[in-house]
Structure formats: structure tokens, C-alpha cells
Design a protein around this motif. Sequence first.
Motif, mmCIF file in Angstrom:
data_model
loop_
_atom_site.group_PDB
_atom_site.id
_atom_site.type_symbol
_atom_site.label_atom_id
_atom_site.label_comp_id
_atom_site.label_asym_id
_atom_site.label_seq_id
_atom_site.Cartn_x
_atom_site.Cartn_y
_atom_site.Cartn_z
ATOM 1 N N UNK A 126 3.321 -25.300 -66.879
ATOM 2 C CA UNK A 126 2.411 -25.818 -65.861
ATOM 3 C C UNK A 126 1.013 -25.889 -66.456
ATOM 4 N N UNK A 127 0.316 -26.979 -66.163
ATOM 5 C CA UNK A 127 -1.023 -27.166 -66.730
ATOM 6 C C UNK A 127 -1.994 -27.706 -65.679
ATOM 7 N N UNK A 128 -3.259 -27.374 -65.893
ATOM 8 C CA UNK A 128 -4.344 -27.928 -65.100
ATOM 9 C C UNK A 128 -4.893 -29.116 -65.887
ATOM 10 N N UNK A 129 -5.077 -30.242 -65.201
ATOM 11 C CA UNK A 129 -5.571 -31.458 -65.846
ATOM 12 C C UNK A 129 -6.881 -31.894 -65.215
ATOM 13 N N UNK A 130 -7.828 -32.244 -66.066
ATOM 14 C CA UNK A 130 -9.050 -32.922 -65.632
ATOM 15 C C UNK A 130 -9.053 -34.253 -66.378
ATOM 16 N N UNK A 131 -8.779 -35.314 -65.640
ATOM 17 C CA UNK A 131 -8.613 -36.645 -66.223
ATOM 18 C C UNK A 131 -9.917 -37.416 -66.055
ATOM 19 N N UNK A 132 -10.447 -37.925 -67.167
ATOM 20 C CA UNK A 132 -11.692 -38.694 -67.155
ATOM 21 C C UNK A 132 -11.389 -40.114 -67.627
ATOM 22 N N UNK A 140 -10.205 -37.192 -62.109
ATOM 23 C CA UNK A 140 -9.155 -36.652 -61.250
ATOM 24 C C UNK A 140 -8.829 -35.234 -61.701
ATOM 25 N N UNK A 141 -8.752 -34.334 -60.734
ATOM 26 C CA UNK A 141 -8.309 -32.961 -60.983
ATOM 27 C C UNK A 141 -6.914 -32.830 -60.381
ATOM 28 N N UNK A 142 -5.973 -32.323 -61.171
ATOM 29 C CA UNK A 142 -4.616 -32.142 -60.655
ATOM 30 C C UNK A 142 -3.878 -31.112 -61.497
ATOM 31 N N UNK A 143 -2.697 -30.743 -61.039
ATOM 32 C CA UNK A 143 -1.814 -29.855 -61.789
ATOM 33 C C UNK A 143 -0.566 -30.637 -62.174
ATOM 34 N N UNK A 144 -0.067 -30.356 -63.352
ATOM 35 C CA UNK A 144 1.109 -31.066 -63.838
ATOM 36 C C UNK A 144 2.080 -30.135 -64.534
ATOM 37 N N UNK A 145 3.194 -30.722 -64.922
ATOM 38 C CA UNK A 145 4.226 -29.994 -65.666
ATOM 39 C C UNK A 145 4.611 -30.823 -66.882
ATOM 40 N N UNK A 160 3.747 -35.703 -68.996
ATOM 41 C CA UNK A 160 3.451 -34.779 -67.899
ATOM 42 C C UNK A 160 3.688 -35.482 -66.569
ATOM 43 N N UNK A 161 4.372 -34.798 -65.653
ATOM 44 C CA UNK A 161 4.463 -35.294 -64.278
ATOM 45 C C UNK A 161 3.503 -34.471 -63.420
ATOM 46 N N UNK A 162 2.934 -35.129 -62.431
ATOM 47 C CA UNK A 162 2.029 -34.429 -61.527
ATOM 48 C C UNK A 162 2.830 -33.540 -60.587
ATOM 49 N N UNK A 163 2.404 -32.295 -60.447
ATOM 50 C CA UNK A 163 3.001 -31.368 -59.495
ATOM 51 C C UNK A 163 2.136 -31.257 -58.241
ATOM 52 N N UNK A 164 0.819 -31.268 -58.433
ATOM 53 C CA UNK A 164 -0.116 -31.210 -57.313
ATOM 54 C C UNK A 164 -1.251 -32.184 -57.592
ATOM 55 N N UNK A 165 -1.369 -33.172 -56.711
ATOM 56 C CA UNK A 165 -2.429 -34.164 -56.809
ATOM 57 C C UNK A 165 -2.691 -34.669 -55.394
ATOM 58 N N UNK A 166 -3.943 -34.852 -55.063
ATOM 59 C CA UNK A 166 -4.244 -35.372 -53.731
ATOM 60 C C UNK A 166 -3.791 -36.830 -53.648
ATOM 61 N N UNK A 167 -3.343 -37.248 -52.467
ATOM 62 C CA UNK A 167 -2.896 -38.632 -52.270
ATOM 63 C C UNK A 167 -3.989 -39.618 -52.647
ATOM 64 N N UNK A 168 -5.223 -39.304 -52.270
ATOM 65 C CA UNK A 168 -6.354 -40.195 -52.561
ATOM 66 C C UNK A 168 -6.514 -40.372 -54.072
ATOM 67 N N UNK A 169 -6.305 -39.296 -54.842
ATOM 68 C CA UNK A 169 -6.442 -39.371 -56.302
ATOM 69 C C UNK A 169 -5.282 -40.138 -56.928
ATOM 70 N N UNK A 170 -4.104 -39.967 -56.369
ATOM 71 C CA UNK A 170 -2.944 -40.721 -56.858
ATOM 72 C C UNK A 170 -3.163 -42.218 -56.622
ATOM 73 N N UNK A 171 -3.695 -42.577 -55.448
ATOM 74 C CA UNK A 171 -4.002 -43.984 -55.148
ATOM 75 C C UNK A 171 -5.036 -44.536 -56.126
ATOM 76 N N UNK A 172 -6.036 -43.721 -56.452
ATOM 77 C CA UNK A 172 -7.078 -44.157 -57.388
ATOM 78 C C UNK A 172 -6.469 -44.441 -58.760
ATOM 79 N N UNK A 173 -5.563 -43.580 -59.213
ATOM 80 C CA UNK A 173 -4.914 -43.798 -60.510
ATOM 81 C C UNK A 173 -4.070 -45.073 -60.495
#
Length: 196
Positions: A126-132, A140-145, A160-173
Amino acid sequence: MSQLSQSEKLEQFEEFFSIAHEFIVNVTTLPKPVSEDIFEQLIPVPFLLSSDNATIDQSALRSIQSLRGVSNQLTDYLQHQSRKIDLLVGYILQQHDDEQHRATGKLFGGSGIKFTCEQSYETNQLIELKIFLDIENVAIYCHGEIIYKQDQDGRYEYTVIFQQIRDIDQDILVRASLHIQAKALQTLAKQRRESK
């Protein structure tokens, strides 16, 4: 961490359109999964501002375009104001880019990313991601595997697949990936016209 099989995780990664694009990502390991409430509390304020700013811009411009007469001037003015805010938020976000944890993103989409770095992580970590992303100061801040690891002569490529990401951030991506694809298609069409 999800209880899916490796093939199910790869299928999950393929659920959304992804696009090859180089970007910066900060990666740190997580010892264990966290609750949604804790996850929300961990999101740095500048990342919340970045997401909110991108969403507000989209909805505001849509509503203005329906106006008659002054919509072009008003849209131009708001885009200039938005650009100022983007520059400020971009500067603040740069302070969260930690060189010690920096990796090179290679591909992103709504379900995950691929990145390369010299650091060796384990599959299922499990990893913490800060995507720029360099698109309109998207961060985007999220957690992945990590679901796949490939050795590339001293560097490693991770899927990496996202494990925790806000819906708004997923839409932005998703929007950002489609925006990059549209620009690439426009450039290709222009090159074809010029070569005739």
C-alpha cells in the motif's frame, strides 16, 4: 488492501481509459489501510484547493456559455482570474513535492497509474501517492496498491491501482487524460494538413 486476485486487479486497472504522459509523483509506503474518515483528514489542504478549483472552473464556464452577448468577454475575464489562482495554487503545491519521494509517472487514468523509480517496493504494498500533473496545476492525493513490478536495469516500473481516491479527483484524472488525448489528436491532424 483488496482481496482480489492478480488478474482481477489488472482488470480493475484497465477499467478506465489511461494515457501515457510523463508527470511527477511522490510515493511513500503505508503500513496499513486507513478508514475513509482518516483518508479525508490526510489530504493536504492545497490538494483540496487544486481539486475544487478545477471543478469550479468547469461548472462556471459551462453556465456562462449559455448567456448571450457578453459571455465571451466574461469567459475571458474569468479565465484570466482562474489563471492567477492556478499560479498561486501551483506555487503552494510545489512545496509538497518532496524530492526524496519523487518518482516519474509514465501513465495515468481513472483507475491507477504507472511510475518508475530506483526504490524497490513489494507487490501488494500500500502506498500514498501525491500526483502532480502539468495540466492546469492538477494535484491529486490518493492511496494505491502496487499490483505489478517490473525490473528495468536498476529502475523499477510499477503498476498501481487506486484504493482510496475521492470521486472528484478520479473525475479530474479522467478529464485530464481525455484532454491530453484531444490535444495529441489535434496536433496529429495539424501535422497531416501541413504535410499535404
